[in-house]
Motif scaffolding. Structure first.
Motif, PDB file in Angstrom:
ATOM      1  N   SER A 114     -58.172  12.561  37.914  1.00 42.01           N
ATOM      2  CA  SER A 114     -59.622  13.402  37.463  1.00 42.01           C
ATOM      3  C   SER A 114     -60.322  12.303  36.862  1.00 42.01           C
ATOM      4  O   SER A 114     -61.996  13.125  36.912  1.00 42.01           O
ATOM      5  CB  SER A 114     -58.774  13.577  35.282  1.00 42.01           C
ATOM      6  OG  SER A 114     -57.993  14.725  35.242  1.00 42.01           O
ATOM      7  N   LEU A 115     -60.330  11.392  36.866  1.00 45.84           N
ATOM      8  CA  LEU A 115     -61.165   9.848  36.796  1.00 45.84           C
ATOM      9  C   LEU A 115     -61.740   9.941  38.282  1.00 45.84           C
ATOM     10  O   LEU A 115     -63.727   9.547  38.004  1.00 45.84           O
ATOM     11  CB  LEU A 115     -61.045   8.885  36.154  1.00 45.84           C
ATOM     12  CG  LEU A 115     -60.671   8.612  34.201  1.00 45.84           C
ATOM     13  CD1 LEU A 115     -59.744   7.466  33.527  1.00 45.84           C
ATOM     14  CD2 LEU A 115     -61.647   8.988  33.710  1.00 45.84           C
ATOM     15  N   PHE A 116     -61.140   9.511  38.882  1.00 46.36           N
ATOM     16  CA  PHE A 116     -61.383   8.604  40.183  1.00 46.36           C
ATOM     17  C   PHE A 116     -60.918   9.979  41.814  1.00 46.36           C
ATOM     18  O   PHE A 116     -62.137   9.320  42.745  1.00 46.36           O
ATOM     19  CB  PHE A 116     -60.568   8.143  41.096  1.00 46.36           C
ATOM     20  CG  PHE A 116     -60.340   6.698  39.365  1.00 46.36           C
ATOM     21  CD1 PHE A 116     -61.758   6.386  39.764  1.00 46.36           C
ATOM     22  CD2 PHE A 116     -59.285   6.161  39.213  1.00 46.36           C
ATOM     23  CE1 PHE A 116     -61.658   4.821  38.231  1.00 46.36           C
ATOM     24  CE2 PHE A 116     -59.161   5.257  38.624  1.00 46.36           C
ATOM     25  CZ  PHE A 116     -60.782   4.381  37.981  1.00 46.36           C
ATOM     26  N   GLU A 117     -60.244  10.883  41.481  1.00 41.88           N
ATOM     27  CA  GLU A 117     -60.810  11.669  42.280  1.00 41.88           C
ATOM     28  C   GLU A 117     -61.488  13.443  42.159  1.00 41.88           C
ATOM     29  O   GLU A 117     -62.258  14.168  42.947  1.00 41.88           O
ATOM     30  CB  GLU A 117     -59.098  12.372  42.899  1.00 41.88           C
ATOM     31  CG  GLU A 117     -59.809  13.448  44.215  1.00 41.88           C
ATOM     32  CD  GLU A 117     -57.682  13.225  44.998  1.00 41.88           C
ATOM     33  OE1 GLU A 117     -57.589  14.194  46.152  1.00 41.88           O
ATOM     34  OE2 GLU A 117     -57.270  12.943  44.138  1.00 41.88           O
ATOM     35  N   LEU A 118     -61.622  13.318  40.976  1.00 44.87           N
ATOM     36  CA  LEU A 118     -62.680  14.870  40.132  1.00 44.87           C
ATOM     37  C   LEU A 118     -62.949  14.405  38.838  1.00 44.87           C
ATOM     38  O   LEU A 118     -63.211  14.797  38.231  1.00 44.87           O
ATOM     39  CB  LEU A 118     -61.505  16.206  39.919  1.00 44.87           C
ATOM     40  CG  LEU A 118     -60.866  16.899  40.950  1.00 44.87           C
ATOM     41  CD1 LEU A 118     -59.358  15.731  41.059  1.00 44.87           C
ATOM     42  CD2 LEU A 118     -60.552  17.981  41.124  1.00 44.87           C
ATOM     43  N   GLY A 119     -64.264  13.609  39.199  1.00 37.61           N
ATOM     44  CA  GLY A 119     -64.627  12.863  38.508  1.00 37.61           C
ATOM     45  C   GLY A 119     -65.716  13.851  37.377  1.00 37.61           C
ATOM     46  O   GLY A 119     -65.819  13.827  36.751  1.00 37.61           O
ATOM     47  N   HIS A 120     -66.354  14.668  38.499  1.00 43.07           N
ATOM     48  CA  HIS A 120     -67.352  15.580  38.160  1.00 43.07           C
ATOM     49  C   HIS A 120     -66.629  16.536  37.208  1.00 43.07           C
ATOM     50  O   HIS A 120     -65.521  17.422  37.540  1.00 43.07           O
ATOM     51  CB  HIS A 120     -68.520  16.209  38.933  1.00 43.07           C
ATOM     52  CG  HIS A 120     -69.214  17.773  38.820  1.00 43.07           C
ATOM     53  ND1 HIS A 120     -70.474  16.869  37.930  1.00 43.07           N
ATOM     54  CD2 HIS A 120     -69.055  18.719  38.741  1.00 43.07           C
ATOM     55  CE1 HIS A 120     -70.872  18.157  37.591  1.00 43.07           C
ATOM     56  NE2 HIS A 120     -70.284  19.035  38.567  1.00 43.07           N
ATOM     57  N   GLY A 121     -67.347  16.388  35.778  1.00 45.71           N
ATOM     58  CA  GLY A 121     -66.498  17.772  35.391  1.00 45.71           C
ATOM     59  C   GLY A 121     -64.772  17.362  34.190  1.00 45.71           C
ATOM     60  O   GLY A 121     -65.243  17.788  33.205  1.00 45.71           O
ATOM     61  N   ALA A 122     -64.713  16.256  34.531  1.00 48.55           N
ATOM     62  CA  ALA A 122     -63.734  15.347  33.837  1.00 48.55           C
ATOM     63  C   ALA A 122     -64.042  15.271  32.454  1.00 48.55           C
ATOM     64  O   ALA A 122     -62.795  15.175  30.774  1.00 48.55           O
ATOM     65  CB  ALA A 122     -63.301  14.049  34.113  1.00 48.55           C
ATOM     66  N   ASP A 123     -65.491  14.471  32.114  1.00 50.44           N
ATOM     67  CA  ASP A 123     -65.332  13.989  30.620  1.00 50.44           C
ATOM     68  C   ASP A 123     -65.388  15.031  29.589  1.00 50.44           C
ATOM     69  O   ASP A 123     -64.628  14.920  28.551  1.00 50.44           O
ATOM     70  CB  ASP A 123     -67.215  13.687  30.275  1.00 50.44           C
ATOM     71  CG  ASP A 123     -67.217  12.339  31.685  1.00 50.44           C
ATOM     72  OD1 ASP A 123     -66.490  11.857  32.169  1.00 50.44           O
ATOM     73  OD2 ASP A 123     -68.586  12.257  31.126  1.00 50.44           O
ATOM     74  N   ARG A 124     -65.401  16.599  29.518  1.00 55.19           N
ATOM     75  CA  ARG A 124     -65.587  17.159  28.557  1.00 55.19           C
ATOM     76  C   ARG A 124     -64.139  17.543  28.377  1.00 55.19           C
ATOM     77  O   ARG A 124     -63.747  17.301  27.353  1.00 55.19           O
ATOM     78  CB  ARG A 124     -65.967  18.697  28.659  1.00 55.19           C
ATOM     79  CG  ARG A 124     -65.891  19.878  27.732  1.00 55.19           C
ATOM     80  CD  ARG A 124     -66.374  21.162  28.251  1.00 55.19           C
ATOM     81  NE  ARG A 124     -65.367  21.715  29.188  1.00 55.19           N
ATOM     82  CZ  ARG A 124     -64.642  22.304  28.982  1.00 55.19           C
ATOM     83  NH1 ARG A 124     -63.400  22.480  28.487  1.00 55.19           N
ATOM     84  NH2 ARG A 124     -63.639  22.297  30.154  1.00 55.19           N
ATOM     85  N   ILE A 125     -63.139  17.888  29.933  1.00 51.79           N
ATOM     86  CA  ILE A 125     -61.725  17.675  28.883  1.00 51.79           C
ATOM     87  C   ILE A 125     -60.849  16.679  28.404  1.00 51.79           C
ATOM     88  O   ILE A 125     -60.221  16.867  27.416  1.00 51.79           O
ATOM     89  CB  ILE A 125     -60.956  18.225  30.335  1.00 51.79           C
ATOM     90  CG1 ILE A 125     -61.387  19.856  30.351  1.00 51.79           C
ATOM     91  CG2 ILE A 125     -59.443  17.901  30.370  1.00 51.79           C
ATOM     92  CD1 ILE A 125     -61.068  20.347  31.982  1.00 51.79           C
TER      93      ILE A 125
END
Length: 219
Positions: A114-125
Motif C-alpha cells: 500500500s505504501l510503496f507500490e500503490l502509494g497514491h490513494g493509500a493515505d485515506r484507507i
C-alpha cells in the motif's frame, strides 16, 4: 434479492478477496493478475470484475479485509487509559505487535505494498484503520512522558519507531548482522523487545554519550 442469493454473492466476493490476499501478499500488485486470482478463487475472471470493476479496487478490498483485524483489545486499551506503569504496559503493547506480525504476515506485506507500490490513494484507507491502533499508544506515551514515567520523547515518533522496529527486525537481522539469529518464538521476541524498549525509555537508565552504553542512573 432472496437471502440465499445474497449469501452466495457475498461468499463469492469473500473467496475472491481471500485469493487476492494470498496472491498480492506473495507476488505484489503488478505481478498478480486478475486471471490468477480468479483461478485461485474458483471463479471466472468475468465474475471477478463483476464484483470489483478494477484490479486496484480488489487490492484495496483485500488490504482492508486484513487491516480490519488490527485492534487493541479492550483490556489493553483500559490499561493504557488508566496510565498503567510502563514496566508492565510496554510488554503488553509489544505483545500485541509481535503476535499480530506472527499470526498475520499477509497484513504487513499488504501494508508495505500500500505504501510503496500503490502509494497514491493509500493515505485515506490506511489512516482509517491505523490511527485507531496508534492513537491510544501515542496518547499514553505522551501522558507518561509528562508525568516523568518515561524519558521526554516525541510520542508519535516513538510509537511509530516501536512498531517499525518490530516489523523490520525479524527480516533484516540475518541480512544486516552476523551476531545471533532471529527470535525463535513469539515469547522470546516479546521478552527481547520489551527489555530493549524499557531500557531505552525508562528514566532510571542513563545513556552515556561518550561510550554509547546504558547503565542505571545514580540515586
Amino acid at each position: 434479492m432472496p437471502v440465499a442469493k445474497v449469501q452466495n454473492t457475498n461468499g463469492t466476493a469473500n473467496r475472491i478477496v481471500e485469493a487476492a490476499v494470498q496472491l498480492f501478499s506473495r507476488q505484489g500488485f503488478a505481478a498478480s493478475s486478475t486471471h490468477e486470482i480468479a483461478r485461485l478463487a474458483g471463479v471466472s475472471e468475468v465474475t471477478v470484475f463483476r464484483h470489483f470493476p478494477r484490479k486496484r479496487d480488489l487490492f484495496w478490498a483485500a488490504t482492508e479485509s486484513r487491516l480490519r483485524r488490527l485492534r487493541i483489545s479492550k483490556e489493553l486499551r483500559g490499561r493504557l487509559e488508566s496510565d498503567e506503569n510502563p514496566r508492565t504496559a510496554l510488554p503488553g503493547i509489544i505483545a500485541l505487535l509481535v503476535e499480530t506480525l506472527h499470526h498475520q504476515p499477509e497484513t504487513i506485506r499488504l501494508l508495505y505494498l500500500s505504501l510503496f507500490e500503490l502509494g497514491h490513494g493509500a493515505d485515506r484507507i490506511l489512516r482509517k484503520h491505523l490511527v485507531p491502533l496508534f492513537q491510544p499508544l501515542r496518547e499514553y506515551l505522551a501522558r507518561c512522558a509528562s508525568k516523568g514515567l518515561i524519558r521526554e520523547v516525541e510520542p508519535g515518533i516513538t510509537a511509530l519507531g516501536l512498531a517499525a522496529m518490530i516489523a523490520a527486525h525479524q527480516g533484516l537481522q540475518s541480512v544486516l548482522t552476523e551476531d545471533g539469529i532471529a527470535c525463535a518464538t513469539t515469547d522470546d521476541a516479546i521478552a527481547t523487545y520489551s527489555a530493549f524498549w524499557m531500557t531505552a525509555m525508562l528514566p532510571e537508565f542513563v545513556l552515556s554519550a561518550a561510550t554509547g552504553t546504558i547503565s542505571p542512573a545514580a540515586d
